[in-house]
Design a protein around this motif. Structure first.
Motif, short mmCIF file in Angstrom:
data_model
loop_
_atom_site.label_atom_id
_atom_site.label_comp_id
_atom_site.label_asym_id
_atom_site.label_seq_id
_atom_site.Cartn_x
_atom_site.Cartn_y
_atom_site.Cartn_z
N GLU A 86 0.83 -1.20 0.00
CA GLU A 86 0.00 0.00 0.00
C GLU A 86 0.87 1.26 0.00
OE1 GLU A 86 -3.44 2.22 2.65
OE2 GLU A 86 -2.60 0.34 3.35
N ARG A 87 1.94 1.26 0.79
CA ARG A 87 2.86 2.42 0.80
C ARG A 87 3.50 2.59 -0.58
NH1 ARG A 87 3.94 0.30 5.93
NH2 ARG A 87 5.83 -0.76 5.19
N LEU A 88 3.87 1.49 -1.20
CA LEU A 88 4.48 1.54 -2.54
C LEU A 88 3.49 2.13 -3.55
CD1 LEU A 88 7.07 -0.03 -4.15
CD2 LEU A 88 5.05 -1.12 -5.09
N THR A 89 2.25 1.69 -3.51
CA THR A 89 1.26 2.20 -4.47
C THR A 89 1.03 3.69 -4.27
OG1 THR A 89 -0.66 1.63 -3.08
CG2 THR A 89 0.07 -0.03 -4.67
N SER A 90 1.04 4.14 -3.03
CA SER A 90 0.86 5.58 -2.77
C SER A 90 2.03 6.38 -3.34
CB SER A 90 0.76 5.83 -1.26
OG SER A 90 -0.39 5.24 -0.75
N ILE B 101 2.88 7.29 -11.66
CA ILE B 101 3.47 6.68 -12.86
C ILE B 101 2.95 5.27 -13.16
CG2 ILE B 101 5.61 8.01 -12.66
CD1 ILE B 101 6.86 5.22 -11.71
N ALA B 102 2.15 4.71 -12.25
CA ALA B 102 1.71 3.31 -12.46
C ALA B 102 0.31 3.10 -11.92
CB ALA B 102 2.68 2.36 -11.75
N ASP B 103 -0.37 2.15 -12.52
CA ASP B 103 -1.65 1.68 -12.02
C ASP B 103 -1.38 0.35 -11.33
OD1 ASP B 103 -3.15 3.80 -13.20
OD2 ASP B 103 -3.04 2.75 -15.12
N PHE B 104 -2.04 0.11 -10.22
CA PHE B 104 -1.81 -1.10 -9.45
C PHE B 104 -3.08 -1.92 -9.37
CE2 PHE B 104 1.38 1.91 -8.15
CZ PHE B 104 2.51 1.13 -8.00
N GLN C 249 3.68 -3.92 -18.80
CA GLN C 249 3.64 -2.66 -19.54
C GLN C 249 3.40 -2.98 -21.00
OE1 GLN C 249 7.38 -0.46 -19.71
NE2 GLN C 249 6.25 1.36 -19.09
N GLU C 250 2.36 -2.38 -21.55
CA GLU C 250 1.99 -2.61 -22.95
C GLU C 250 1.92 -4.11 -23.26
OE1 GLU C 250 4.42 -0.24 -25.55
OE2 GLU C 250 4.15 1.54 -24.31
N GLU C 251 1.23 -4.84 -22.37
CA GLU C 251 0.96 -6.27 -22.51
C GLU C 251 2.22 -7.14 -22.45
OE1 GLU C 251 -1.75 -7.18 -25.71
OE2 GLU C 251 -2.89 -5.35 -25.35
N LYS C 252 3.30 -6.59 -21.92
CA LYS C 252 4.55 -7.34 -21.81
C LYS C 252 5.00 -7.35 -20.35
CE LYS C 252 9.30 -7.41 -23.49
NZ LYS C 252 10.33 -6.70 -24.22
N VAL C 253 5.44 -8.51 -19.87
CA VAL C 253 5.94 -8.62 -18.50
C VAL C 253 7.31 -7.95 -18.46
CG1 VAL C 253 6.70 -10.18 -16.67
CG2 VAL C 253 4.64 -10.73 -17.99
N LEU D 129 10.63 0.48 -10.09
CA LEU D 129 9.78 1.65 -10.28
C LEU D 129 10.58 2.95 -10.14
CD1 LEU D 129 6.63 0.35 -8.43
CD2 LEU D 129 6.76 0.92 -10.87
N ASP D 130 11.54 2.98 -9.22
CA ASP D 130 12.41 4.17 -9.10
C ASP D 130 13.18 4.41 -10.40
OD1 ASP D 130 11.94 5.23 -6.55
OD2 ASP D 130 13.29 3.79 -5.60
N GLN D 131 13.75 3.35 -10.95
CA GLN D 131 14.51 3.49 -12.20
C GLN D 131 13.60 3.94 -13.34
OE1 GLN D 131 16.68 -0.14 -12.96
NE2 GLN D 131 17.50 -0.17 -10.87
N TYR D 132 12.43 3.39 -13.40
CA TYR D 132 11.46 3.77 -14.44
C TYR D 132 11.07 5.24 -14.29
CZ TYR D 132 7.17 3.87 -17.19
OH TYR D 132 6.18 4.20 -18.10
N LYS D 133 10.81 5.66 -13.07
CA LYS D 133 10.42 7.05 -12.82
C LYS D 133 11.56 7.99 -13.21
CE LYS D 133 8.05 9.81 -9.38
NZ LYS D 133 7.35 9.76 -8.10
N ASN D 134 12.79 7.61 -12.91
CA ASN D 134 13.95 8.43 -13.30
C ASN D 134 14.06 8.55 -14.82
OD1 ASN D 134 14.68 8.95 -10.67
ND2 ASN D 134 16.13 7.25 -10.57
#
Length: 134
Positions: A8-12, A17-20, A92-96, A116-121
Motif C-alpha cells: 500500500e505504501r508503494l502504491t501511494s 506513474i503506475a496503475d496497481f 507494460q503494454e501487454e509485456k511482462v 519503479l524508481d529506475q522507471y520514474k527516473n
C-alpha cells in the motif's frame, strides 16, 4: 498483512506513474487446512466464488484505493502467472517487464520499488536528441 501495508505504501508513492491491481487467489493457509501461526484472519478453503469474494473483501480493507480482482475458482490467474502463494509483476503494454520471485521468500517489495524508481527516473530524464546529417 505487513506485506500488504508495504504494498500500500508503494502504491501511494508511485501512483503518479503506475496503475496497481491486487489479484486475490486461493487462500495459501486456510483455517481448515495448512494453518499459518501468524494469520490475521481465519479463512477456510474456498468452496465457491462467493467464499473467495468474501475473503477478498477482507483484503480490500488493507489496501484502500487499489483495485482488487478475484481469481476464478479454477485458479486461472494463479496458474498463468505462477502466483501461488504471492507474486509481484509489472506489465507494460501487454509485456511482462518485471517478475518477482514466488512468495513468501521471493516476494520482495524492495526489488519492485527499485524497478519503479529506475522507471520514474527515465520518465523524468530529458529526452535525448538525435541529429541525423543528410
Amino acid at each position: 498483512m505487513a506485506r500488504l501495508r508495504s504494498f500500500e505504501r508503494l502504491t501511494s508513492h508511485f501512483m503518479d506513474i503506475a496503475d496497481f491491481l491486487l489479484v486475490y487467489i486461493e487462500e495459501a493457509h486456510p483455517s481448515d487446512g495448512w494453518v499459518s501461526s501468524d494469520a490475521a484472519y481465519e479463512i477456510p478453503k474456498h468452496q465457491c466464488l462467493q467464499d473467495r469474494l468474501r475473503a477478498a473483501q477482507l483484503m480490500m480493507a488493507g489496501a484502500p484505493g487499489c483495485p482488487l480482482a478475484v481469481d476464478t475458482m479454477d485458479n486461472a490467474s494463479s496458474a498463468a502467472y505462477g502466483a501461488y502463494f504471492e507474486r509481484l509483476y509489472i506489465i507494460q503494454e501487454e509485456k511482462v517487464m518485471y517478475q518477482g520471485g514466488r512468495g513468501p521468500e521471493g516476494y520482495k517489495i524492495a526489488e519492485l520499488r527499485s524497478w519503479l524508481d529506475q522507471y520514474k527516473n527515465r520518465l523524468q530524464s530529458p529526452p535525448s536528441t538525435v541529429v541525423i546529417h543528410v
